[in-house]
Design an enzyme around this catalytic site. Structure first.
Site, PDB file in Angstrom:
ATOM      1  N   ARG A 187      12.965  25.092   2.174  1.00  0.00           N
ATOM      2  CA  ARG A 187      12.692  26.390   1.534  1.00  0.00           C
ATOM      3  C   ARG A 187      11.409  27.043   2.051  1.00  0.00           C
ATOM      4  O   ARG A 187      11.216  28.230   1.891  1.00  0.00           O
ATOM      5  CB  ARG A 187      12.663  26.235   0.010  1.00  0.00           C
ATOM      6  CG  ARG A 187      14.068  26.142  -0.577  1.00  0.00           C
ATOM      7  CD  ARG A 187      14.054  25.999  -2.073  1.00  0.00           C
ATOM      8  NE  ARG A 187      13.601  24.682  -2.490  1.00  0.00           N
ATOM      9  CZ  ARG A 187      13.407  24.320  -3.754  1.00  0.00           C
ATOM     10  NH1 ARG A 187      13.622  25.178  -4.712  1.00  0.00           N
ATOM     11  NH2 ARG A 187      13.011  23.103  -4.055  1.00  0.00           N
ATOM     12  N   GLN A 188      10.531  26.230   2.665  1.00  0.00           N
ATOM     13  CA  GLN A 188       9.317  26.826   3.263  1.00  0.00           C
ATOM     14  C   GLN A 188       9.652  27.097   4.731  1.00  0.00           C
ATOM     15  O   GLN A 188       9.217  26.399   5.649  1.00  0.00           O
ATOM     16  CB  GLN A 188       8.123  25.869   3.117  1.00  0.00           C
ATOM     17  CG  GLN A 188       6.797  26.431   3.626  1.00  0.00           C
ATOM     18  CD  GLN A 188       6.176  27.503   2.729  1.00  0.00           C
ATOM     19  OE1 GLN A 188       6.414  27.525   1.522  1.00  0.00           O
ATOM     20  NE2 GLN A 188       5.413  28.417   3.298  1.00  0.00           N
ATOM     21  N   ARG A 190      11.342  37.073  -7.712  1.00  0.00           N
ATOM     22  CA  ARG A 190      10.435  35.953  -7.931  1.00  0.00           C
ATOM     23  C   ARG A 190       9.004  36.356  -7.557  1.00  0.00           C
ATOM     24  O   ARG A 190       8.781  36.914  -6.494  1.00  0.00           O
ATOM     25  CB  ARG A 190      10.861  34.738  -7.094  1.00  0.00           C
ATOM     26  CG  ARG A 190      10.034  33.483  -7.381  1.00  0.00           C
ATOM     27  CD  ARG A 190      10.454  32.329  -6.484  1.00  0.00           C
ATOM     28  NE  ARG A 190      11.791  31.826  -6.751  1.00  0.00           N
ATOM     29  CZ  ARG A 190      12.078  30.884  -7.648  1.00  0.00           C
ATOM     30  NH1 ARG A 190      11.122  30.337  -8.367  1.00  0.00           N
ATOM     31  NH2 ARG A 190      13.316  30.481  -7.808  1.00  0.00           N
ATOM     32  N   HIS A 196      18.987  26.276   2.578  1.00  0.00           N
ATOM     33  CA  HIS A 196      18.668  27.459   1.780  1.00  0.00           C
ATOM     34  C   HIS A 196      18.790  28.759   2.581  1.00  0.00           C
ATOM     35  O   HIS A 196      19.364  29.730   2.109  1.00  0.00           O
ATOM     36  CB  HIS A 196      17.268  27.311   1.190  1.00  0.00           C
ATOM     37  CG  HIS A 196      16.917  28.437   0.291  1.00  0.00           C
ATOM     38  ND1 HIS A 196      17.636  28.698  -0.854  1.00  0.00           N
ATOM     39  CD2 HIS A 196      15.969  29.385   0.385  1.00  0.00           C
ATOM     40  CE1 HIS A 196      17.126  29.758  -1.431  1.00  0.00           C
ATOM     41  NE2 HIS A 196      16.124  30.192  -0.706  1.00  0.00           N
ATOM     42  N   LYS A 198      17.727  39.076  -8.900  1.00  0.00           N
ATOM     43  CA  LYS A 198      16.621  38.173  -9.255  1.00  0.00           C
ATOM     44  C   LYS A 198      15.383  38.510  -8.437  1.00  0.00           C
ATOM     45  O   LYS A 198      15.473  38.740  -7.243  1.00  0.00           O
ATOM     46  CB  LYS A 198      17.030  36.725  -8.992  1.00  0.00           C
ATOM     47  CG  LYS A 198      15.977  35.695  -9.376  1.00  0.00           C
ATOM     48  CD  LYS A 198      16.492  34.274  -9.262  1.00  0.00           C
ATOM     49  CE  LYS A 198      16.113  33.637  -7.954  1.00  0.00           C
ATOM     50  NZ  LYS A 198      16.425  32.205  -7.887  1.00  0.00           N
ATOM     51  N   ASP A 221      21.677  35.445  -7.428  1.00  0.00           N
ATOM     52  CA  ASP A 221      20.963  36.564  -6.806  1.00  0.00           C
ATOM     53  C   ASP A 221      21.792  37.095  -5.638  1.00  0.00           C
ATOM     54  O   ASP A 221      22.761  36.469  -5.212  1.00  0.00           O
ATOM     55  CB  ASP A 221      19.541  36.170  -6.358  1.00  0.00           C
ATOM     56  CG  ASP A 221      19.532  35.008  -5.377  1.00  0.00           C
ATOM     57  OD1 ASP A 221      20.334  35.036  -4.433  1.00  0.00           O
ATOM     58  OD2 ASP A 221      18.735  34.072  -5.567  1.00  0.00           O
ATOM     59  N   ASP A 233       0.824  -1.224   0.000  1.00  0.00           N
ATOM     60  CA  ASP A 233       0.000   0.000   0.000  1.00  0.00           C
ATOM     61  C   ASP A 233       0.853   1.267   0.000  1.00  0.00           C
ATOM     62  O   ASP A 233       0.331   2.377   0.067  1.00  0.00           O
ATOM     63  CB  ASP A 233      -0.942   0.015   1.209  1.00  0.00           C
ATOM     64  CG  ASP A 233      -0.186   0.040   2.530  1.00  0.00           C
ATOM     65  OD1 ASP A 233       1.057  -0.036   2.500  1.00  0.00           O
ATOM     66  OD2 ASP A 233      -0.833   0.148   3.584  1.00  0.00           O
ATOM     67  N   GLY A 234       2.196   1.107  -0.047  1.00  0.00           N
ATOM     68  CA  GLY A 234       3.069   2.281  -0.143  1.00  0.00           C
ATOM     69  C   GLY A 234       3.740   2.669   1.169  1.00  0.00           C
ATOM     70  O   GLY A 234       4.639   3.509   1.176  1.00  0.00           O
ATOM     71  N   GLU A 235       3.329   2.077   2.294  1.00  0.00           N
ATOM     72  CA  GLU A 235       3.951   2.440   3.571  1.00  0.00           C
ATOM     73  C   GLU A 235       5.411   1.973   3.610  1.00  0.00           C
ATOM     74  O   GLU A 235       5.758   0.947   3.036  1.00  0.00           O
ATOM     75  CB  GLU A 235       3.176   1.800   4.745  1.00  0.00           C
ATOM     76  CG  GLU A 235       1.822   2.435   4.968  1.00  0.00           C
ATOM     77  CD  GLU A 235       1.099   1.849   6.167  1.00  0.00           C
ATOM     78  OE1 GLU A 235       1.598   0.897   6.790  1.00  0.00           O
ATOM     79  OE2 GLU A 235       0.003   2.357   6.480  1.00  0.00           O
TER      80      GLU A 235
HETATM   81  C1  R5P Z   1      16.619  30.257  -4.793  1.00  0.00           C
HETATM   82  O1  R5P Z   1      16.717  31.259  -4.107  1.00  0.00           O
HETATM   83  C2  R5P Z   1      17.625  29.161  -4.815  1.00  0.00           C
HETATM   84  O2  R5P Z   1      18.870  29.566  -4.348  1.00  0.00           O
HETATM   85  C3  R5P Z   1      17.774  28.613  -6.214  1.00  0.00           C
HETATM   86  O3  R5P Z   1      18.304  29.615  -7.053  1.00  0.00           O
HETATM   87  C4  R5P Z   1      16.459  28.142  -6.753  1.00  0.00           C
HETATM   88  O4  R5P Z   1      15.785  27.345  -5.820  1.00  0.00           O
HETATM   89  C5  R5P Z   1      16.669  27.371  -8.037  1.00  0.00           C
HETATM   90  O5  R5P Z   1      15.430  26.977  -8.527  1.00  0.00           O
HETATM   91  P1  R5P Z   1      15.215  26.728 -10.070  1.00  0.00           P
HETATM   92  O6  R5P Z   1      16.296  25.789 -10.526  1.00  0.00           O
HETATM   93  O7  R5P Z   1      13.849  26.123 -10.135  1.00  0.00           O
HETATM   94  O8  R5P Z   1      15.277  28.045 -10.765  1.00  0.00           O
END
Ligand code: R5P
Length: 294
Positions: free
Chosen positions: A93-94, A191, A127, A189, A166, A34-36
């Site tokens: 990242r979140q 987003r 990150h 950069k 960035d 079942d995926g567990e």
């Molecule tokens: C963003 O701030 C990270 O440092 C990466 O630049 C980003 O997550 C890269 O994502 P993607 O390859 O989708 O552009």
């Protein structure tokens, strides 16, 4: 101290243990119909400080559960301490609420690992370091950027220009610059949080005729690197390479990057793939040695 070979990072765990002179504990694992997830430690961990090496790149959720189950199994089987070495920390990242109604995913991951039995965590190029504050136990991040830069020195590209995609990643370019000894700079950069669309500009960058290496923590869809490569071509860069710690490379990301004029994509074994030309083992072994003696 013993190294538990998490199914997602078996090779990295073995290399790390070998460099550290530590014994390994294998893991039997499977997915039920079942995926567990199921895991079982194949050796004794009684009275040991256990180091579980397990990355949590895709499939993130099952790898995260395997890690939690391994921590629980270690404690159940008598381990006195559990350190999770998670090179790529999924959900990092979140690390804050960007939009109303969201949660802080990395905080939930931290609580889950704590409840499972993890006592400390080591990750690589998280990150944003602020995410480490969400952990209710000691958590630290290492940087693999110097190792990636050394790869290019050995390739004959010492003095190449280190570029961050960035401003926030400028510290990454500076770490690379310290090894390469050339110039360093960053793009701008922006987003859009709703569409995910990014725009980049390269005002003031002087890279004409120079080899340039774009360093980033993660390459996911490749959009950031494709956009950066376009600007570098317009600015007249001689060769373009890219190096990242976590080569997530979703779908055809690598092909799109190479198609944008990048000569080579280099990553680490944080996310094992054919671009994982640099191993994190020496970095992790050094951190474990410091932890053992500290
Ligand atoms: C963003 O701030 C990270 O440092 C990466 O630049 C980003 O997550 C890269 O994502 P993607 O390859 O989708 O552009």
């Amino acid at each position: 101290m013993k190294v538990v070979l998490g199914p997602a990072s078996r090779e990295l765990g073995e290399k790390t243990a070998e460099l550290s002179g530590l014994e390994t504990v294998g893991v039997a694992y499977k997915a039920f119909p079942d995926g567990e997830s199921y895991v079982r430690l194949e050796g004794s961990v009684r009275d040991e400080h256990v180091v579980i090496v397990q990355t949590t790149s895709a499939p993130q959720d099952s790898r995260l559960m395997q890690l939690a189950f391994l921590a629980g199994a270690s404690k159940r089987n008598g381990a006195c301490k559990v350190t999770a070495v998670v090179p790529y920390l999924g959900y990092a990242r979140q690390d804050k609420m960007f939009l109303e109604g969201e949660g802080v995913s990395v905080e939930t991951v931290a609580c889950m690992l704590n409840a499972a039995g993890v006592d400390s965590l080591v990750t690589v190029n998280i990150h944003a370091e602020a995410a480490l504050k969400k952990f209710p136990f000691p958590a630290k991040t290492l940087s693999a950027i110097p190792l990636l830069a050394e790869y290019f020195v050995e390739k004959g590209y010492g003095k190449a220009f280190a570029l961050a995609p960035d401003k926030g990643a400028m510290y990454i370019a500076e770490q690379a610059q310290r090894v390469l000894g050339g110039g360093a700079g960053h793009l701008e950069k922006k987003r859009d949080r709703y569409t995910g669309q990014t725009t980049q500009t390269g005002e003031g960058l002087k890279v004409k005729g120079q080899p340039v290496i774009i360093f980033d923590d993660i390459i996911s869809t490749g959009g950031t690197i494709v956009g950066a490569a376009k600007i570098l071509r317009e600015l007249g860069a001689a060769n373009i390479f890219t190096a990242c710690v976590h080569p997530v490379l979703v779908g055809d990301a690598e092909q799109r990057i190479l198609g944008a004029g990048v000569d080579e994509v280099v990553g680490t074994d944080s996310v094992p793939s054919h671009v994982s030309k640099v191993s994190l083992a020496p970095l992790i072994a050094k951190a474990l040695k410091a932890q053992e003696s500290g």
